[in-house]
Scaffold this active site. Structure first.
Site, PDB file in Angstrom:
ATOM      1  N   LYS A  54       0.837  -1.208   0.000  1.00  0.00           N
ATOM      2  CA  LYS A  54       0.000   0.000   0.000  1.00  0.00           C
ATOM      3  C   LYS A  54       0.871   1.257   0.000  1.00  0.00           C
ATOM      4  O   LYS A  54       0.595   2.216  -0.734  1.00  0.00           O
ATOM      5  CB  LYS A  54      -0.937  -0.016   1.213  1.00  0.00           C
ATOM      6  CG  LYS A  54      -2.029  -1.076   1.072  1.00  0.00           C
ATOM      7  CD  LYS A  54      -2.882  -1.247   2.320  1.00  0.00           C
ATOM      8  CE  LYS A  54      -3.899  -2.373   2.076  1.00  0.00           C
ATOM      9  NZ  LYS A  54      -4.844  -2.574   3.193  1.00  0.00           N
ATOM     10  N   GLN A  98      -4.484  -1.524   9.743  1.00  0.00           N
ATOM     11  CA  GLN A  98      -4.517  -2.837   9.109  1.00  0.00           C
ATOM     12  C   GLN A  98      -5.089  -3.877  10.081  1.00  0.00           C
ATOM     13  O   GLN A  98      -4.694  -3.944  11.242  1.00  0.00           O
ATOM     14  CB  GLN A  98      -3.096  -3.230   8.660  1.00  0.00           C
ATOM     15  CG  GLN A  98      -3.022  -4.485   7.812  1.00  0.00           C
ATOM     16  CD  GLN A  98      -3.607  -4.329   6.398  1.00  0.00           C
ATOM     17  OE1 GLN A  98      -3.774  -3.223   5.881  1.00  0.00           O
ATOM     18  NE2 GLN A  98      -3.942  -5.434   5.782  1.00  0.00           N
ATOM     19  N   ASP A 121     -10.900   3.213   4.828  1.00  0.00           N
ATOM     20  CA  ASP A 121     -11.230   1.792   4.757  1.00  0.00           C
ATOM     21  C   ASP A 121     -12.745   1.573   4.778  1.00  0.00           C
ATOM     22  O   ASP A 121     -13.227   0.476   4.502  1.00  0.00           O
ATOM     23  CB  ASP A 121     -10.636   1.064   5.971  1.00  0.00           C
ATOM     24  CG  ASP A 121      -9.472   0.172   5.601  1.00  0.00           C
ATOM     25  OD1 ASP A 121      -9.451  -0.329   4.472  1.00  0.00           O
ATOM     26  OD2 ASP A 121      -8.597  -0.027   6.464  1.00  0.00           O
TER      27      ASP A 121
END
Ligand code: NAP
Ligand code: LUD
Length: 294
Positions: A54, A98, A121
């Site tokens: 990412k 994450q 997200d």
């Protein structure tokens, strides 16, 4: 006839190039670039790999990234303080924590602490709530589900009026992708570990999204001829012939399914690269909105 392979890697590369151009325009017009904070807790190999990918994708698109690598025994309180610091930082337009987090952390509380405007997200409970309701636009749609829809759209696959079957009902993939398919007027079936006759349900699918985490569970003879198959699963299986000692396979037995399906995503190179492209898209959208707010 063999299925068309939906090349997620190539589609993601196209989207990343579109984003790179948007970022360059933003830099020229406003002297600002989007910023993404990545928060990695502990040392899970898969999470490290994904976060590294990412950050690299951000750099290639001209997006600034701020990496926070935190010890696996960090307290809930300290992790919350990191998130709150990022909420307050004007150079950070998006915050990615994450998952999965270590067991001692209450992940719902952490995700709920991310400021709504920076929830790239799309996992904040309010964004998920809005995603689940009719005509309530969430600020951000979760990246993997959004990537699945984008793959269908960019492959010219009609969603409206067709039978969509989603395997899996997790918060990060199954449930949100089901909501998106429903919003796009698919007729929806969601299957899970208690579904009675999975092969029979899958055979109804014009569009199948598999997100169960079971290597090659879906067999070729479960697939309706001509169906579009989106395989979200990323499963490592032992492989002595591979230098790493393992290889990645999806939730669908690819070689069997491609003989029956109309279109199918490979693993790797299908949904995974789209997840990253959608994160860059959401981060760039977040930065554009921050500029609009002034
Ligand atoms: P998860 O949280 O473990 O959820 C798995 C879901 O599958 C659950 O709803 C479970 O049912 C269902 N399930 C498990 N075994 C089943 C079976 N034998 N028959 C029917 N349903 C079954 O997993 P996840 O986070 O959604 O991830 C799923 C897969 O996608 C994993 O391989 C993961 O690595 C991959 N993934 C890929 C990406 C990407 O970007 N490509 C992103 C996220 C995840 P219950 O609800 O009844 O337990
Ligand atoms: N947590 C994700 N946890 C796990 N595969 C990902 C993923 C790229 N907060 C939060 O990034 O969106 C998230 N937000 N997730 N995932 C899984 C999930 C998270 C999975 C696969 C890939 C991200 C990916 O690019 C490559 C592919 O399928 O082609 C293979 C990569 C390899 O290991 O070679």
């Amino acid at each position: 006839m063999k299925a068309k392979i939906i090349d997620g890697k190539a589609i993601a590369a196209t989207i990343r190039e579109e984003i790179r151009q948007d970022v360059a325009r933003m830099r020229e017009a406003h002297g600002r670039v989007p910023g993404l904070a990545t928060v990695l807790v502990g040392a899970r190999k898969d999470s490290e790999t994904y976060v590294r990918m990412k950050k690299k994708a951000c750099a290639e698109a001209g997006i600034e990234s701020f990496g926070h690598e935190l010890p696996g025994d960090i307290s809930q309180e300290d992790l919350l303080a990191v998130v709150k610091g990022l909420n307050a930082d004007p150079a950070v337009h998006g915050i990615l924590v994450q998952l999965p987090l270590p067991d001692h952390i209450d992940d719902e509380a952490i995700l709920a602490a991310i400021s709504l405007e920076k929830d790239v997200d799309g996992f904040h409970p309010l964004n998920i709530g809005r995603l689940s309701m009719k005509r309530r636009d969430p600020l951000f749609v979760p990246c993997t589900p959004k990537g699945c829809i984008e793959l269908l759209d960019r492959s010219g696959i009609e969603i409206s009026g067709r039978n969509a079957v989603v395997l899996g009902r997790s918060n990060i993939v199954g449930l949100p992708v089901a909501m998106l398919l429903l919003h796009r007027n698919a007729t929806l079936t969601v299957c899970h570990s208690r579904t009675a006759d999975l092969p029979a349900m899958v055979r109804q699918a014009d569009i199948l999204v598999a997100a169960v985490g079971r290597p090659e569970m879906v067999r070729g003879d479960w697939i309706k001829p001509g169906a579009a198959v989106i395989d979200v699963g990323v499963n490592a299986v032992d492989d002595a012939d591979d230098p790493r000692g393992y290889r990645l396979v999806g939730d669908v037995a690819f070689d069997e399914a491609r003989e029956v399906a109309g279109a199918i995503t490979p693993v790797p190179g299908g949904v995974g690269p789209m997840t990253i492209a959608m994160l860059l898209r959401n981060t760039t959208d977040a930065a554009a909105r921050a500029l609009d707010r002034g």
